[in-house]
Design a protein around this motif. Structure first.
Motif, short mmCIF file in Angstrom:
data_model
loop_
_atom_site.label_atom_id
_atom_site.label_comp_id
_atom_site.label_asym_id
_atom_site.label_seq_id
_atom_site.Cartn_x
_atom_site.Cartn_y
_atom_site.Cartn_z
N ASP A 198 0.87 -1.17 0.00
CA ASP A 198 0.00 0.00 0.00
C ASP A 198 0.91 1.22 0.00
OD1 ASP A 198 -1.62 2.22 0.68
OD2 ASP A 198 -3.07 0.91 1.69
N ARG A 199 1.06 1.83 -1.16
CA ARG A 199 2.05 2.89 -1.33
C ARG A 199 1.79 4.10 -0.43
NH1 ARG A 199 1.89 0.81 -6.82
NH2 ARG A 199 3.98 0.23 -7.47
N TYR A 200 0.52 4.43 -0.21
CA TYR A 200 0.24 5.58 0.64
C TYR A 200 0.54 5.28 2.10
CZ TYR A 200 -1.92 9.61 2.77
OH TYR A 200 -2.12 10.76 3.50
N ALA A 201 0.13 4.09 2.55
CA ALA A 201 0.31 3.73 3.96
C ALA A 201 1.78 3.71 4.35
CB ALA A 201 -0.33 2.38 4.25
N ASN A 202 2.66 3.20 3.45
CA ASN A 202 4.08 3.13 3.80
C ASN A 202 4.89 4.27 3.18
OD1 ASN A 202 4.86 2.40 1.10
ND2 ASN A 202 4.35 0.26 1.53
N MET A 203 4.18 5.29 2.67
CA MET A 203 4.84 6.49 2.14
C MET A 203 5.82 6.17 1.02
SD MET A 203 5.18 8.15 5.90
CE MET A 203 5.00 6.47 6.55
N ASN A 204 5.38 5.27 0.12
CA ASN A 204 6.18 4.89 -1.05
C ASN A 204 7.54 4.33 -0.67
OD1 ASN A 204 4.44 5.60 -3.35
ND2 ASN A 204 4.67 7.70 -2.59
N MET A 205 7.59 3.56 0.39
CA MET A 205 8.86 3.04 0.89
C MET A 205 9.60 2.22 -0.17
SD MET A 205 9.68 0.47 4.06
CE MET A 205 9.50 -0.99 3.04
N LEU A 206 8.91 1.30 -0.84
CA LEU A 206 9.58 0.45 -1.81
C LEU A 206 10.09 1.26 -2.99
CD1 LEU A 206 7.27 -2.73 -1.83
CD2 LEU A 206 9.30 -2.26 -0.45
N ASP A 207 9.27 2.22 -3.46
CA ASP A 207 9.71 3.06 -4.57
C ASP A 207 10.96 3.86 -4.20
OD1 ASP A 207 7.64 2.22 -6.17
OD2 ASP A 207 6.31 3.86 -5.62
N LYS A 208 11.00 4.34 -2.96
CA LYS A 208 12.16 5.13 -2.52
C LYS A 208 13.41 4.26 -2.44
CE LYS A 208 9.33 8.51 -0.09
NZ LYS A 208 8.75 8.95 1.20
N LEU A 209 13.25 3.03 -1.99
CA LEU A 209 14.39 2.13 -1.94
C LEU A 209 14.91 1.83 -3.34
CD1 LEU A 209 13.21 -0.41 0.80
CD2 LEU A 209 15.16 1.16 0.98
N ILE A 210 13.98 1.59 -4.26
CA ILE A 210 14.37 1.29 -5.64
C ILE A 210 15.07 2.49 -6.26
CG2 ILE A 210 13.44 0.82 -7.95
CD1 ILE A 210 11.28 -0.90 -6.52
N ASP A 211 14.59 3.69 -5.97
CA ASP A 211 15.23 4.90 -6.50
C ASP A 211 16.65 5.07 -5.96
OD1 ASP A 211 13.04 5.57 -8.00
OD2 ASP A 211 12.20 6.98 -6.54
N LYS A 212 16.93 4.46 -4.82
CA LYS A 212 18.27 4.52 -4.24
C LYS A 212 19.16 3.35 -4.69
CE LYS A 212 16.71 7.04 -0.16
NZ LYS A 212 17.36 8.30 -0.59
N GLY A 213 18.69 2.64 -5.73
CA GLY A 213 19.51 1.56 -6.27
C GLY A 213 19.34 0.23 -5.57
#
Length: 331
Positions: A198-213
């Protein structure tokens, strides 16, 4: 003749079983109506409506019910007791239909068939016939719809096992991992699917990790046989379905030499998470010097704090590789 509309809240087991449910209902001629993706409004409405003692995912679920209830003929809220033999899931799932009925007004009829596979997987077919009877009296048609639903579910699971995030499959999102200084990090993320995806609930945590490589590996990507093999080291079998998966996959991540760090994402107030996260942390600290962090979510969690902890975690891992590989992973 109007098509019967079945409402499915985009929360909780949506992230695990939606492809199965969608195919099953559509094969029986029903139209699926999903609630909107989680927003601040949905979270706030759910938090105001639900009891204070409930965990964040249950509050979010109530918000999704409110978002969709006036758009459908039925709400699909199965009464989950067990999804695997000799194991249970959180008791809140069993009481969820009643919680919703007694807190939200003007609801359409709720399909609240019990799903209880603790003693036998054959009980699944009993639940299937009960749900299907709302749309057809032809048991052959219901069984055929279920067979096709299982095929959709297996295709969904196969994609996940190949490393695709369930939320990306459900949102039909294609992505490529960004390269970071020539070396990406393999980050294992442990947690309930409804917290992880749930991107909103976890504040886009997975997307942010992916953006950091980071390349993400979750519990759902680990084969069941591997989980079962690694969980055997415990002196007693865990009777929580998620607990067994979380511990077994975490021990598997410890055995792999290519995992750079482990994140446990939990919801504040979750009884299962409270002791499973502690058990996993103890196992990790005793057996391997690998960076590990527990992140906790509730409706008051601030994005700035989450971002800071994620950035510090990833930067610490990269710093250790660049400088000293004998520095403690726990500070």
């Amino acid at each position: 003749m109007n098509t019967t509309k079945v409402g499915i809240p985009r929360a909780l087991f949506y992230y695990q079983y939606y492809p199965l449910w969608k195919t099953f209902f559509e094969e029986l001629g029903a139209e699926i109506v999903l609630s909107d993706r989680t927003t601040k409004t949905i979270m706030d409405e759910g938090s105001k409506t639900c009891i204070d003692e409930a965990c964040l995912p249950i509050k979010i679920f109530h918000g999704h019910v409110m978002n969709i209830k006036d758009k459908v003929d039925y709400l699909f809220i199965p009464r989950f007791t067990s999804v695997s033999k000799n194991e249970y899931i959180c008791p809140k799932f069993g009481g969820l239909p009643d919680m919703v009925r007694h807190t939200i007004k003007d609801l359409p009829p709720i399909i609240d068939t019990e799903v209880n596979l603790r003693k036998s997987g054959k009980n699944a077919l009993k639940a299937v016939y009960e749900v299907g009877s709302f749309f057809s009296k032809d048991q052959y048609k219901i069984k055929r719809a279920y067979k096709r639903a299982l095929e959709s579910y297996r295709e969904f699971r196969e994609k996940i096992k190949k490393g695709v995030l369930p939320c990306d499959i459900l949102d039909k999102k294609l992505r490529t991992v960004k390269k970071y200084d020539g070396r990406n990090l393999n980050i294992a993320v442990v947690g309930h699917g409804y917290n992880l995806y749930d991107r909103y609930a976890n504040m886009n945590m997975l997307d942010k990790l992916i953006d950091k490589g980071a390349e993400i590996i979750t519990v759902d990507m680990v084969d069941g046989e591997i989980i079962e093999k690694h969980v055997q080291v415990l002196p007693k079998r865990l009777f929580w379905n998620f607990g067994r998966k979380a511990v077994g996959s975490s021990l598997y991540f410890l055995d792999r030499e290519d995992i750079d760090g482990i994140i446990y994402l939990m919801a504040f107030g979750c009884g299962v998470d409270s002791f499973i996260s502690d058990l996993i942390e103890r196992k990790i600290r005793r057996n391997k010097d690998i960076p590990f962090i527990i992140l906790t979510l509730d409706e008051h969690t601030g994005e700035a704090g989450m971002d800071t902890r994620l950035e510090a975690f990833i930067d610490m891992i990269r710093w250790r590789y660049r400088n000293e590989d004998n520095v403690s992973a726990y500070g």
